[in-house]
Design a protein around this motif. Structure first.
Motif, PDB file in Angstrom:
ATOM      1  N   ASP A  32       8.627  57.058 -42.043  1.00 35.68           N
ATOM      2  CA  ASP A  32      10.114  57.218 -40.916  1.00 35.68           C
ATOM      3  C   ASP A  32      11.451  56.851 -42.022  1.00 35.68           C
ATOM      4  O   ASP A  32      11.411  56.149 -42.783  1.00 35.68           O
ATOM      5  CB  ASP A  32       9.558  55.636 -40.810  1.00 35.68           C
ATOM      6  CG  ASP A  32      10.761  54.496 -39.626  1.00 35.68           C
ATOM      7  OD1 ASP A  32      11.731  56.080 -39.453  1.00 35.68           O
ATOM      8  OD2 ASP A  32      11.005  53.680 -39.510  1.00 35.68           O
ATOM      9  N   SER A  33      11.959  57.599 -41.538  1.00 31.92           N
ATOM     10  CA  SER A  33      13.179  58.337 -42.350  1.00 31.92           C
ATOM     11  C   SER A  33      14.076  56.497 -42.453  1.00 31.92           C
ATOM     12  O   SER A  33      15.343  56.332 -43.238  1.00 31.92           O
ATOM     13  CB  SER A  33      13.811  59.234 -41.993  1.00 31.92           C
ATOM     14  OG  SER A  33      14.959  58.912 -40.758  1.00 31.92           O
ATOM     15  N   GLU A  34      14.171  56.516 -41.273  1.00 32.28           N
ATOM     16  CA  GLU A  34      14.914  54.622 -41.286  1.00 32.28           C
ATOM     17  C   GLU A  34      14.773  53.908 -42.088  1.00 32.28           C
ATOM     18  O   GLU A  34      15.572  53.348 -42.744  1.00 32.28           O
ATOM     19  CB  GLU A  34      15.309  54.042 -39.694  1.00 32.28           C
ATOM     20  CG  GLU A  34      15.738  53.626 -39.804  1.00 32.28           C
ATOM     21  CD  GLU A  34      15.860  52.772 -38.027  1.00 32.28           C
ATOM     22  OE1 GLU A  34      16.354  51.312 -37.964  1.00 32.28           O
ATOM     23  OE2 GLU A  34      15.650  53.359 -37.137  1.00 32.28           O
ATOM     24  N   TYR A  35      13.142  53.805 -42.210  1.00 38.29           N
ATOM     25  CA  TYR A  35      12.657  52.974 -43.420  1.00 38.29           C
ATOM     26  C   TYR A  35      13.094  52.924 -44.654  1.00 38.29           C
ATOM     27  O   TYR A  35      13.516  52.245 -45.341  1.00 38.29           O
ATOM     28  CB  TYR A  35      11.015  52.519 -42.950  1.00 38.29           C
ATOM     29  CG  TYR A  35      10.559  52.187 -44.187  1.00 38.29           C
ATOM     30  CD1 TYR A  35       9.902  50.725 -44.044  1.00 38.29           C
ATOM     31  CD2 TYR A  35      10.395  52.389 -45.492  1.00 38.29           C
ATOM     32  CE1 TYR A  35       9.557  49.876 -44.933  1.00 38.29           C
ATOM     33  CE2 TYR A  35       9.109  52.074 -46.557  1.00 38.29           C
ATOM     34  CZ  TYR A  35       9.038  51.071 -45.917  1.00 38.29           C
ATOM     35  OH  TYR A  35       8.357  49.662 -47.314  1.00 38.29           O
ATOM     36  N   ASP A  37      15.782  54.912 -45.064  1.00 31.26           N
ATOM     37  CA  ASP A  37      16.947  54.873 -45.664  1.00 31.26           C
ATOM     38  C   ASP A  37      16.939  52.867 -46.322  1.00 31.26           C
ATOM     39  O   ASP A  37      18.390  52.832 -47.500  1.00 31.26           O
ATOM     40  CB  ASP A  37      18.365  54.827 -44.755  1.00 31.26           C
ATOM     41  CG  ASP A  37      18.258  56.451 -44.454  1.00 31.26           C
ATOM     42  OD1 ASP A  37      17.442  57.149 -45.481  1.00 31.26           O
ATOM     43  OD2 ASP A  37      17.956  57.127 -43.697  1.00 31.26           O
ATOM     44  N   THR A  38      16.942  52.505 -45.712  1.00 37.65           N
ATOM     45  CA  THR A  38      17.420  50.976 -45.602  1.00 37.65           C
ATOM     46  C   THR A  38      16.709  50.160 -46.913  1.00 37.65           C
ATOM     47  O   THR A  38      16.807  49.261 -47.198  1.00 37.65           O
ATOM     48  CB  THR A  38      16.215  50.015 -44.282  1.00 37.65           C
ATOM     49  OG1 THR A  38      16.689  50.379 -43.404  1.00 37.65           O
ATOM     50  CG2 THR A  38      16.449  48.499 -44.317  1.00 37.65           C
ATOM     51  N   GLN A  41      19.172  51.372 -49.205  1.00 32.90           N
ATOM     52  CA  GLN A  41      20.198  49.954 -49.322  1.00 32.90           C
ATOM     53  C   GLN A  41      19.438  49.163 -50.258  1.00 32.90           C
ATOM     54  O   GLN A  41      20.470  48.225 -50.507  1.00 32.90           O
ATOM     55  CB  GLN A  41      20.130  50.695 -48.448  1.00 32.90           C
ATOM     56  CG  GLN A  41      20.847  51.938 -47.434  1.00 32.90           C
ATOM     57  CD  GLN A  41      21.490  51.373 -46.372  1.00 32.90           C
ATOM     58  OE1 GLN A  41      21.260  50.103 -45.510  1.00 32.90           O
ATOM     59  NE2 GLN A  41      22.314  52.294 -45.796  1.00 32.90           N
TER      60      GLN A  41
END
Length: 63
Positions: A32-35, A37-38, A41
């Motif tokens: 999961d690319s959103e995971y 990225d988070t 960060q």
């Protein structure tokens, strides 16, 4: 050196049923690319906070 002979590599993969549920869950999370990225960060925030609170611990800030 082996010349003229074909070689084959056999790779055995574990079946999903053989893997622990936690490992299967982690595999899904890293897809999961959103995971990702988070997570990146968050790592950057933790490192930045550490550098601000204790710059003497970082070799970049020492002479």
């Amino acid at each position: 050196m082996i010349s003229g002979l074909k070689t084959t590599t056999l790779v055995l993969e574990k079946q999903k049923a053989d893997l622990p549920p936690r490992l299967l869950a982690l595999r899904e999370m890293i897809r999961d690319s959103e995971y990702i990225d988070t997570a990146v960060q968050r790592i950057a925030q933790v490192i930045s906070k550490k550098l601000i609170e204790n710059p003497e611990d970082d070799p970049l800030f020492t002479e």
